[in-house]
Design an enzyme around this catalytic site. Structure first.
Site, PDB file in Angstrom:
ATOM      1  CB  ALA A 188     -57.886 -11.644  23.978  1.00 27.62           C
ATOM      2  CE  LYS A 209     -49.126  13.186  23.802  1.00 22.64           C
ATOM      3  NZ  LYS A 209     -47.802  13.356  23.143  1.00 22.64           N
TER       4      LYS A 209
END
Lengths: 441, 441
Positions: free
Chosen positions: A35, A207
């Site tokens: 990151a 979903k």
């Protein structure tokens, strides 16, 4: 501005929350390298401060009020894993309004309030990440947002509820009736104490709503989905399916009908051809087939639930949030390319069908039913039957299956209502759509 | 700084280049909405200015010198689709040095020069995007870079050459010998005029190198991969595989051996259990199974080559480049988390094996071979045989198959050298590794 170390607020320390916290500690060097920023978990909001925890926590890190996370100016991003929809809704609203990017895996929240939250995220320029809300560790959300982004999505067809897929697999492979298969799933920890939403199709429907909103940039609400669960699937249907070259799967079907400016959106147990890869997805695994106008068909497969896969999805989003929140006005979040589309009413959807009746053992039954289908312009591709049993009065009945060519569901319903009135059909017929899916061609 | 409209330089207008150019025009409104920036294709470099083109081009857009793209200050990003490695290498080096992000699908280039190019990209902070270099439209590169980024990758096992998979599928389903299956692939356009790199495993090896560099942040070069092609697979091996519960696939195997600080890296035809989804991947399709320490196993499936899937991958990268190049010092490109790892020499790799001999039809053959395997500490899990034929002198020979437990490849080679000296074995044995892969468990 973000300080030297990005400050994380974690709301919820249940199964997934604990998994995320552990992985943030355990894989710290890898995550920080990838990151390109270091981080700290500054506060964790839980319901019960006194509850024993599996993980060691520094004093003062816990709070029993999620507002402490939202109001803490030092906190840069918030991970929402408290579950439920009421408090989670308040929390995510407050966080976005406070300018804090949110990572969530809460599918019920997004299915119910997604339209509002995505709009708010867009208006405020504060990202909302939700990879963990669909398909567990399967990177479907980010793939739709990035790698596949140049495609108009023609369809998304998937198996996205592991519990029901486990049950259907056990019914097929072990010949178990529904309730025994459910019991087995429960004993193995694949079904929750209350498995209602898994078996009635609503977990998958949540979903489906999220995937449809993402793929089409259209606000949608739960009342738009046609949902059926797997509770009424009989072992005899599983056997007929196998004999006819199919496997029964609880499918989510999202299809764009460009010429009608309409979206087909349904969750139901369906016949999947044994030649299609989705028919081979067994047990608690999930798979999602995405067809794009340029890429053709791609399929994503993996564990759709559980602590670890969900943790992987949450952390993928956390890394994205860490990278992106150093950059004001930038995020890969929700980039709608909205086309005005209505949702096709269930009656207007068109597929081939499997219809299984229980019929009295007498002459002329096939002729009478066939004649009624013909009157409704519904073509028959095959008929097969099987010995049934005797009813309480000792009268014999049989199973009778019609495989129907593509027809409009409304038409089919009307024909079935008339067939019921014939008096030779016992109980309700089992109606399952047959999904035509191209692959390996 | 980027102007109002992002300026694209496209190098190469072959099949994929044309597909990309067409899609940039056709899907403009969708792409601009999703990338949140408008764009223009400013220059296109081609080899032959006079060649007739399938697409209409504005006057002055073509050039036959790619340097015109690199040197044009107005051009913001470059799409490299010229193929080959010499000129493409010069072009990508020059573009990165000029600070222009590059999108490429050139697998041979990255396999040969990836270590250098990734390092340069990193040093200069100029992104190099390469989704199209592996697995066509399958979003494997971006998924490893984002959604799966919190995982230590335990293994990547995949079918990533469509031509060889088409040939193996045709051999299995139609019983064709290798050369007829290759001829069929050629007639259908699934094999190029010169299919050497597809059938000798090197096309897959190039992609394996790229995936391994990406997953492990380790510089690698082609001499590190153990590569075998499918040319010598005999129909009898396909039949034995089926009988024993396997399918033969050309597999790329990348595995991390943490305790040895080593990477296993090989491309070879292998036995895949029929229970594993990879065994069901047929024809020109590709599939890549990624196992991460957190996510478990996920599989990506789709068309691994061809104009449209590759176009989809290139454009996914172009949109990412468009989004990211407005942001200096930011890109999701290559984020290595390097662990110092050596590549395991082929001799040190350990798997179970299938070994198929042609042996003289006489007594004591099994005993003699078994004794030699035992002397090398190699366990036998099964033996099976099949009637062979007569040799030129009218003497009969048979096929004899040994299924071996896990052993070191070096050990196996030594034992086979001794077995050859027995005098009862004709020609070279066929040795195929058996891949143990967990899933659906």
């Amino acid at each position: 501005m973000i300080g030297d170390r990005l400050q994380i607020g974690l709301a919820g320390l249940g199964t997934v929350g604990t998994g995320v916290y552990e992985a943030l500690l355990r894989n710290r060097s890898l995550l920080e390298a990838r990151a390109q920023i270091s981080y700290e978990v500054r506060r964790i909001a839980v319901r019960d401060l006194g509850k024993p925890r599996e993980v060691a926590l520094e004093p003062g890190v816990l709070t029993d009020d999620w507002r402490d996370l939202v109001e803490d100016e030092k906190i840069d991003i918030i991970i929402e894993l408290i579950g439920g929809t009421r408090e989670a809704h308040e929390l995510v609203l407050a966080a976005l309004k406070a300018g804090k990017p949110v990572v969530t895996g809460n599918k019920a929240l997004l299915a119910e309030h997604g339209s509002e939250l995505f709009r708010l995220s867009q208006e405020r320029g504060v990202p909302l990440y939700f990879e963990a809300s669909c398909g567990g560790g399967i990177p479907i959300v980010q793939s739709l947002q990035t790698s596949l982004i140049c495609n108009r999505v023609d369809s998304i067809v998937g198996i996205i509820n592991g519990t029901s897929n486990y049950i259907l697999t056990a019914m097929e492979k072990k010949g178990l009736p529904f309730h025994e298969a459910l019991e087995e799933a429960r004993m193995l920890g694949y079904a929750e104490a209350d498995p209602t939403l898994d078996i009635n199709g609503w977990d998958a429907a949540h979903k489906a709503l999220i995937l449809a909103m993402l793929a089409y940039g259209t606000p949608l609400s739960p009342d738009k989905v046609a949902v059926r669960g797997i509770e009424s699937i009989d072992p005899v249907d599983i056997q007929f399916a196998q004999q006819l070259g199919y496997t029964i799967k609880l499918l989510v079907v999202i299809k764009r009908h460009a010429n009608q400016k309409a979206l087909e959106l349904r969750v139901q147990p369906s016949f999947v051809p044994q030649t299609h890869l989705l028919s081979k997805v067994e047990g608690v695994f999930n798979a999602i087939a995405v067809s794009g106008d340029i890429v053709g068909e791609t399929i994503f497969y993996g564990r759709g639930a559980g602590k670890n896969p969900t943790t992987s999805a949450v952390l993928g989003d956390v890394v994205l949030a860490m990278r992106e929140c150093r950059l004001p006005d930038y995020h890969t979040g929700f980039h709608p390319y909205a086309e005005a589309m209505r949702v096709l009413p269930a009656q207007e959807t068109v597929t081939p069908y499997y219809v299984r009746f229980r019929v009295k053992d007498c002459h002329g039954v096939i002729a009478a039913i066939s004649a009624l289908f013909a009157r409704y312009d519904i073509g028959i591709s095959a008929i097969t039957s099987r010995d049934g049993a005797d009813d309480e009065e000792g009268k014999h009945w049989n199973y009778l299956v019609f495989m129907l060519y593509e027809c409009n569901f409304g038409q089919l319903e009307s024909s079935l209502a008339e067939i019921q009135r014939l008096g030779t059909v016992l109980g309700e017929p089992m109606v399952l759509s047959i999904e035509r899916m191209g692959m390996n061609d």
